[in-house]
Scaffold this motif. Sequence first.
Motif, mmCIF file in Angstrom:
data_model
loop_
_atom_site.group_PDB
_atom_site.id
_atom_site.type_symbol
_atom_site.label_atom_id
_atom_site.label_comp_id
_atom_site.label_asym_id
_atom_site.label_seq_id
_atom_site.Cartn_x
_atom_site.Cartn_y
_atom_site.Cartn_z
ATOM 1 N N LEU A 378 46.926 7.926 6.746
ATOM 2 C CA LEU A 378 46.078 7.733 7.921
ATOM 3 C C LEU A 378 46.332 8.794 8.982
ATOM 4 O O LEU A 378 45.572 8.895 9.944
ATOM 5 C CB LEU A 378 46.323 6.352 8.526
ATOM 6 C CG LEU A 378 45.763 5.177 7.741
ATOM 7 C CD1 LEU A 378 46.228 3.885 8.351
ATOM 8 C CD2 LEU A 378 44.255 5.215 7.734
ATOM 9 N N ASP A 379 47.413 9.563 8.801
ATOM 10 C CA ASP A 379 47.719 10.651 9.727
ATOM 11 C C ASP A 379 47.778 10.160 11.162
ATOM 12 O O ASP A 379 47.055 10.619 12.049
ATOM 13 C CB ASP A 379 46.672 11.763 9.594
ATOM 14 C CG ASP A 379 47.146 13.071 10.195
ATOM 15 O OD1 ASP A 379 46.328 13.992 10.362
ATOM 16 O OD2 ASP A 379 48.348 13.164 10.531
ATOM 17 N N VAL A 380 48.654 9.186 11.387
ATOM 18 C CA VAL A 380 48.837 8.718 12.741
ATOM 19 C C VAL A 380 49.995 9.489 13.351
ATOM 20 O O VAL A 380 50.947 9.835 12.669
ATOM 21 C CB VAL A 380 49.149 7.205 12.787
ATOM 22 C CG1 VAL A 380 47.957 6.414 12.407
ATOM 23 C CG2 VAL A 380 50.313 6.863 11.922
ATOM 24 N N VAL A 381 49.877 9.795 14.597
ATOM 25 C CA VAL A 381 50.992 10.378 15.322
ATOM 26 C C VAL A 381 51.212 9.534 16.558
ATOM 27 O O VAL A 381 50.260 9.111 17.212
ATOM 28 C CB VAL A 381 50.765 11.847 15.727
ATOM 29 C CG1 VAL A 381 50.993 12.757 14.568
ATOM 30 C CG2 VAL A 381 49.420 12.043 16.311
ATOM 31 N N ALA A 382 52.495 9.329 16.841
ATOM 32 C CA ALA A 382 52.843 8.414 17.921
ATOM 33 C C ALA A 382 52.301 8.830 19.290
ATOM 34 O O ALA A 382 51.855 7.957 20.039
ATOM 35 C CB ALA A 382 54.363 8.248 17.986
ATOM 36 N N PRO A 383 52.293 10.120 19.645
ATOM 37 C CA PRO A 383 51.787 10.423 20.986
ATOM 38 C C PRO A 383 50.332 10.062 21.178
ATOM 39 O O PRO A 383 49.925 9.693 22.272
ATOM 40 C CB PRO A 383 51.989 11.940 21.122
ATOM 41 C CG PRO A 383 52.134 12.443 19.759
ATOM 42 C CD PRO A 383 52.759 11.342 18.983
ATOM 43 N N GLU A 384 49.529 10.141 20.108
ATOM 44 C CA GLU A 384 48.123 9.770 20.259
ATOM 45 C C GLU A 384 47.978 8.274 20.448
ATOM 46 O O GLU A 384 47.081 7.806 21.126
ATOM 47 C CB GLU A 384 47.342 10.177 19.005
ATOM 48 C CG GLU A 384 46.648 11.471 19.141
ATOM 49 C CD GLU A 384 45.481 11.620 18.188
ATOM 50 O OE1 GLU A 384 45.333 10.797 17.271
ATOM 51 O OE2 GLU A 384 44.725 12.565 18.375
ATOM 52 N N ILE A 385 48.854 7.495 19.844
ATOM 53 C CA ILE A 385 48.725 6.053 19.964
ATOM 54 C C ILE A 385 49.137 5.613 21.351
ATOM 55 O O ILE A 385 48.445 4.838 22.013
ATOM 56 C CB ILE A 385 49.622 5.363 18.927
ATOM 57 C CG1 ILE A 385 49.253 5.821 17.536
ATOM 58 C CG2 ILE A 385 49.513 3.882 19.040
ATOM 59 C CD1 ILE A 385 50.268 5.410 16.519
ATOM 60 N N ASP A 386 50.263 6.115 21.793
ATOM 61 C CA ASP A 386 50.833 5.589 23.027
ATOM 62 C C ASP A 386 50.357 6.309 24.272
ATOM 63 O O ASP A 386 50.313 5.708 25.332
ATOM 64 C CB ASP A 386 52.364 5.697 22.981
ATOM 65 C CG ASP A 386 52.955 4.923 21.839
ATOM 66 O OD1 ASP A 386 54.081 5.243 21.441
ATOM 67 O OD2 ASP A 386 52.292 3.995 21.374
ATOM 68 N N ARG A 387 50.067 7.598 24.128
ATOM 69 C CA ARG A 387 49.728 8.407 25.324
ATOM 70 C C ARG A 387 50.744 8.178 26.431
ATOM 71 O O ARG A 387 50.405 7.863 27.552
ATOM 72 C CB ARG A 387 48.313 8.069 25.824
ATOM 73 C CG ARG A 387 47.261 8.680 24.972
ATOM 74 C CD ARG A 387 45.963 7.923 25.030
ATOM 75 N NE ARG A 387 46.022 6.741 24.206
ATOM 76 C CZ ARG A 387 45.699 5.541 24.633
ATOM 77 N NH1 ARG A 387 45.281 5.328 25.840
ATOM 78 N NH2 ARG A 387 45.797 4.519 23.835
#
Lengths: 387, 211
Positions: A378-387
């Motif tokens: 899914l190519d998730v990265v933590a900074p995009e989720i949490d901002r």
Amino acid sequence: MSLDQLIITKFGADADHEMILNMGPQHPSTHGVINFVVQADGEVMRKAVPQVGYLHRAIEKIGEIVTYPGFMPYTDRIDYLAAMFANEGYALAVEKLLGLQIPPRAQYLRAISCELNRVASHLVSLGTMAMDIGAVTPFPYALRERESINDLLEALCGARLTYNYHRIGGVAFDMPDDWMPLCRKWLDHFEKILGEWDRLISFSEIFVERLAGMATIPAEMAINYGLVGPNLRASGVDFDLRRDEPYGAYPDFKFEVPIGKAYAGSHRGGQIGDCYDRFYCRVLECRQSIEIVRQALDRFPPGEFMAKVPRKIKPEVGEAQSRIEAARGEMAYYVVSDGGERAYRVRARTGSFLAMGIIEEVSQGLMIADLVALIASLDVVAPEIDR
Amino acid sequence: MPGLTFEQIHQKLVEKFGDAVGLLSPPKKDPFCVFAAPRLREICRFLKDAPELYFDFLEDLTATDHPKDNLIRVVYHFYSYRHRHLFIAKVELDRKDPQVDSLEPLWKAANWMEREVFDLFGVTFKGHPDLRRILMPDDWVGTPLRKDYVEAGGYLGISNVRDNPLDLYLNMDRQVRAEKAAAEAPPAPSTAPALAAAPTASPAPEHKAES
């Protein structure tokens, strides 16, 4: 709520008899600081509940404190692996509020820098995906190519990761004189590397077997859960903002949009929307990005690289939304202005945030090792989720 | 874009729902319209299922805080992949007790986005299966994105406030000089002027203090 209450709510009242594991937030395979509370019956999970927020830096609140141009470095940090897109999205939203027209050279520079950044981001994604599955070798191969992109972008804007290159009204610097031949040389080189990548890992028997038919997400589910970008296209939905809602210089370019076609092959149980499709769509997108950069360099227009922007950026009262096709999917910026120097509200809706919401649903019945493959695909990265 | 324009979509909604759909805001920047909060789910079901509208993608769900109007506006962006059109709607809620129906049964994407609005603005979404904090720690007190939020000054007893480092150095420098002056000033005041020149030769590490 505390972890005990969470377990009872999410897993049932007698769940504390089962094995409840904590995967993360410090974990090499979760693509950042993300925590998963996993209820496992041996190796097979009943459910994996993601807990996020470990990298929350209140970027949206900061958007209300700093001025419009001053917020640009913060947008880099929303997704530091594909920072050009975050820059561009914010610039487009504020330019919409101001009613600015961007000169064509600036649009081409934006497109070139963004497509190079897309390749760089996909290289990290593909490399870490292979590494998480267990194939450690492809990771340095991918990063070696990304080093060249970092050098190219450093020559363009001075930074290797958090570029702060786009400005409200254009871009910060013009292309250096000797940049174009270097870029062309790299594009030719990288095209051969993509063939090498396919021979190295994409068509590797074990790799495909691991990912084929895994965590299939059908198209309606993908749309309903709000998946965007390569995740959505791998599930079969033929939609790409660059082609269908074009912005910037993209109407000038001809490129294909790879969608999921069960690339793993039906003899291995491949289905449209499985992990292998999401992986291979990204490989194909790298190839298309090279095409776009070549076309942009061939037709590179002369002119200004920055529009005439007022000294103090004070848009009128109103709100604007901009949508861009970032490396991880559609990033939508929503900027509300109250007429002052500082924004009233800046909102960045990222693709990874929505992708996390589907993990709880799709992870039921997978093995823990497959959860790693799912997160990587899914190519998730933590900074995009949490901002 | 192919598909209906904002005005046409708004027209269809007004035909079906009458007063529950507000006027379309002026089209400069991005036009939006305000839905009546009690009928939100009905209107959204129509937006999602009606064949000529077919908004299958809930693109964004966020909120803006307006303490001057005593409102919290929850903003919805809808997009249709089939028709390629976009629509923006808002719901206005009372700031003291903001509550609105959850759209989670219609679009699962609303699940996490409503949790974020609950976490950062304090809006309760009725019918949400799992409404709890998502970005802030579970035991956080307060709703950070509101305009009147006062920062907590620390978490679990660890303060996150400190003095400006330059002030710290200035104070430290003054203190060191005062101590040196006190140590080298002799008890008899008659010989004070000759020895008063000594303290200025002290090697101060912070040059900025002299400016």
